[in-house]
Design an enzyme around this catalytic site. Structure first.
Site, PDB file in Angstrom:
ATOM      1  N   GLU A   1      -7.395   3.205   0.133  1.00 27.57           N
ATOM      2  CA  GLU A   1      -6.206   3.779  -0.679  1.00 27.57           C
ATOM      3  C   GLU A   1      -5.772   5.055  -0.611  1.00 27.57           C
ATOM      4  OE1 GLU A   1      -7.112   3.993  -4.942  1.00 27.57           O
ATOM      5  OE2 GLU A   1      -5.057   4.406  -5.437  1.00 27.57           O
TER       6      GLU A   1
ATOM      7  N   HIS B   1      -2.986   8.555  -1.140  1.00 30.16           N
ATOM      8  CA  HIS B   1      -1.730   9.190  -1.900  1.00 30.16           C
ATOM      9  C   HIS B   1      -1.759  10.502  -1.269  1.00 30.16           C
ATOM     10  CE1 HIS B   1      -1.665   5.972  -4.790  1.00 30.16           C
ATOM     11  NE2 HIS B   1      -3.058   6.005  -4.701  1.00 30.16           N
TER      12      HIS B   1
ATOM     13  N   ARG C   1      -2.036  14.831 -11.835  1.00 31.28           N
ATOM     14  CA  ARG C   1      -0.756  14.610 -12.388  1.00 31.28           C
ATOM     15  C   ARG C   1      -0.679  13.772 -13.680  1.00 31.28           C
ATOM     16  NH1 ARG C   1       2.673  12.672  -7.522  1.00 31.28           N
ATOM     17  NH2 ARG C   1       4.327  12.971  -9.157  1.00 31.28           N
TER      18      ARG C   1
ATOM     19  N   PRO D   1       7.029   1.917  -2.584  1.00 27.54           N
ATOM     20  CA  PRO D   1       8.282   2.279  -2.763  1.00 27.54           C
ATOM     21  C   PRO D   1       8.583   3.846  -2.544  1.00 27.54           C
ATOM     22  CG  PRO D   1       7.340   1.630  -4.559  1.00 27.54           C
ATOM     23  CD  PRO D   1       6.431   1.274  -3.462  1.00 27.54           C
ATOM     24  N   ASN D   2       9.845   4.394  -2.071  1.00 31.55           N
ATOM     25  CA  ASN D   2      10.280   5.359  -2.308  1.00 31.55           C
ATOM     26  C   ASN D   2       9.669   6.594  -1.094  1.00 31.55           C
ATOM     27  OD1 ASN D   2      12.078   5.309  -4.415  1.00 31.55           O
ATOM     28  ND2 ASN D   2      10.458   5.032  -5.616  1.00 31.55           N
TER      29      ASN D   2
ATOM     30  N   ARG E   1      -0.493   8.167 -13.684  1.00 33.77           N
ATOM     31  CA  ARG E   1      -0.852   7.975 -12.382  1.00 33.77           C
ATOM     32  C   ARG E   1      -2.400   7.968 -12.007  1.00 33.77           C
ATOM     33  NH1 ARG E   1       4.108   8.921  -9.829  1.00 33.77           N
ATOM     34  NH2 ARG E   1       5.427  10.173 -11.138  1.00 33.77           N
TER      35      ARG E   1
ATOM     36  N   ARG F   1      12.614  13.286  -1.380  1.00 32.96           N
ATOM     37  CA  ARG F   1      12.237  13.345  -2.723  1.00 32.96           C
ATOM     38  C   ARG F   1      11.134  14.360  -3.004  1.00 32.96           C
ATOM     39  NH1 ARG F   1       7.386   8.641  -3.304  1.00 32.96           N
ATOM     40  NH2 ARG F   1       7.875   9.019  -5.438  1.00 32.96           N
TER      41      ARG F   1
ATOM     42  N   ALA G   1       4.329   4.044  -6.547  1.00 36.12           N
ATOM     43  CA  ALA G   1       4.304   3.652  -7.817  1.00 36.12           C
ATOM     44  C   ALA G   1       3.779   2.415  -8.300  1.00 36.12           C
ATOM     45  CB  ALA G   1       5.859   3.626  -8.254  1.00 36.12           C
TER      46      ALA G   1
ATOM     47  N   HIS H   1       0.001   1.894  -9.775  1.00 32.78           N
ATOM     48  CA  HIS H   1      -0.296   2.215 -11.257  1.00 32.78           C
ATOM     49  C   HIS H   1       0.486   0.961 -12.117  1.00 32.78           C
ATOM     50  CE1 HIS H   1      -0.665   5.959  -9.492  1.00 32.78           C
ATOM     51  NE2 HIS H   1       0.791   6.126  -9.148  1.00 32.78           N
TER      52      HIS H   1
ATOM     53  N   SER I   1      -0.288  12.940  -2.795  1.00 35.40           N
ATOM     54  CA  SER I   1      -0.469  13.866  -3.726  1.00 35.40           C
ATOM     55  C   SER I   1      -1.805  13.798  -4.324  1.00 35.40           C
ATOM     56  CB  SER I   1       0.769  13.945  -4.729  1.00 35.40           C
ATOM     57  OG  SER I   1       0.836  12.802  -5.615  1.00 35.40           O
TER      58      SER I   1
ATOM     59  N   ASP J   1      -4.288  -8.353  -6.437  1.00 33.34           N
ATOM     60  CA  ASP J   1      -4.668  -9.715  -6.100  1.00 33.34           C
ATOM     61  C   ASP J   1      -4.775 -10.027  -4.727  1.00 33.34           C
ATOM     62  OD1 ASP J   1      -5.570 -10.174  -8.857  1.00 33.34           O
ATOM     63  OD2 ASP J   1      -3.658 -11.494  -9.407  1.00 33.34           O
TER      64      ASP J   1
ATOM     65  N   TYR K   1       5.706  16.123  -2.275  1.00 34.32           N
ATOM     66  CA  TYR K   1       5.510  15.465  -1.359  1.00 34.32           C
ATOM     67  C   TYR K   1       5.847  16.065   0.100  1.00 34.32           C
ATOM     68  CZ  TYR K   1       5.329  11.937  -4.890  1.00 34.32           C
ATOM     69  OH  TYR K   1       4.910  11.254  -6.051  1.00 34.32           O
TER      70      TYR K   1
ATOM     71  N   ASN L   1      -0.650   2.905   0.802  1.00 31.00           N
ATOM     72  CA  ASN L   1      -0.339   3.780  -0.253  1.00 31.00           C
ATOM     73  C   ASN L   1       0.821   3.029  -1.005  1.00 31.00           C
ATOM     74  OD1 ASN L   1       0.792   5.558  -1.944  1.00 31.00           O
ATOM     75  ND2 ASN L   1       1.190   7.131  -0.205  1.00 31.00           N
TER      76      ASN L   1
HETATM   77  C1  DQA Z   1       2.165   8.570  -4.356  1.00 34.49           C
HETATM   78  C2  DQA Z   1       1.790   8.904  -5.700  1.00 34.49           C
HETATM   79  C3  DQA Z   1       2.345   7.857  -6.750  1.00 34.49           C
HETATM   80  O1  DQA Z   1       2.062   8.198  -8.366  1.00 34.49           O
HETATM   81  C4  DQA Z   1       4.029   7.954  -6.550  1.00 34.49           C
HETATM   82  O2  DQA Z   1       4.362   6.847  -7.392  1.00 34.49           O
HETATM   83  C5  DQA Z   1       4.252   7.779  -5.221  1.00 34.49           C
HETATM   84  C6  DQA Z   1       3.471   8.484  -4.251  1.00 34.49           C
HETATM   85  C7  DQA Z   1       1.636   9.586  -3.207  1.00 34.49           C
HETATM   86  O3  DQA Z   1       1.407   9.469  -2.209  1.00 34.49           O
HETATM   87  O4  DQA Z   1       1.195  10.589  -3.708  1.00 34.49           O
HETATM   88  O5  DQA Z   1       5.500   7.439  -5.174  1.00 34.49           O
HETATM   89  O6  DQA Z   1       1.643   7.375  -3.938  1.00 34.49           O
END
Ligand code: DQA
Length: 140
Positions: free
Chosen positions: A97, A99, A106, A9-10, A110, A17, A76, A79, A101, A86, A22, A73
């Site tokens: 995985e 990320h 942080r 998401p996002n 997170r 954002r 959110a 977490h 950031s 699963d 980011y 990735n």
């Molecule tokens: C993120 C880090 C997450 O904590 C955050 O909720 C994101 C982006 C990252 O790519 O740094 O949406 O996954």
């Protein structure tokens, strides 16, 4: 080799954002970067982004028997989502995985990663490059 790249998401709002965290590059810039990194490494990628947890679970299940690995990735959902953890365990594909950031530097919330419990390794805080490193890792 076929790798599914999943973004949560996002991430479709990259460039809009929190650019201080980011960056200013957009989601389209990210997908172009991943496609060019994949071409350079000689791996095939499918990229999928969703703001919905169930859609990400469906995408992981759809990778079963079709893909050789997953770069994820979960944003959110990293977490919070036992469902994504699963699903990764269910398909048992090698997963990495990513990320953008440095999540460990942080907020405390997170620093918990459910999805990470089903991943072989993680790349964090490297921006777009983390995705290339993840593809390289899976290629090996
Ligand atoms: C993120 C880090 C997450 O904590 C955050 O909720 C994101 C982006 C990252 O790519 O740094 O949406 O996954």
């Amino acid at each position: 080799m076929k790798i599914l790249v999943l973004n949560g998401p996002n991430l479709n709002f990259l460039g809009i954002r929190e650019p201080d965290i980011y960056g200013k590059q957009t989601y389209a810039d990210l997908t172009a970067y991943i496609h060019s990194a994949a071409a350079e490494l000689g791996v095939e990628v499918e990229i999928f982004q969703s703001n919905h947890e169930g859609a990400l679970v469906d995408a992981i299940q759809n990778a079963y028997g079709r893909m050789d690995g997953i770069v994820i990735n979960p944003a959110a959902y990293t977490h919070t989502s036992v469902a994504i953890l699963d699903a990764l365990k269910a398909v048992a594909l090698p997963a990495v995985e990513v990320h953008l950031s440095d999540v460990d530097a942080r907020e405390a919330f997170r620093q918990v990663s459910y999805a990470g419990m089903a991943c072989q390794t993680r790349f964090t805080g490297l921006g777009f490059e983390g995705y290339k490193r993840a593809l390289e890792y899976l290629k090996q």
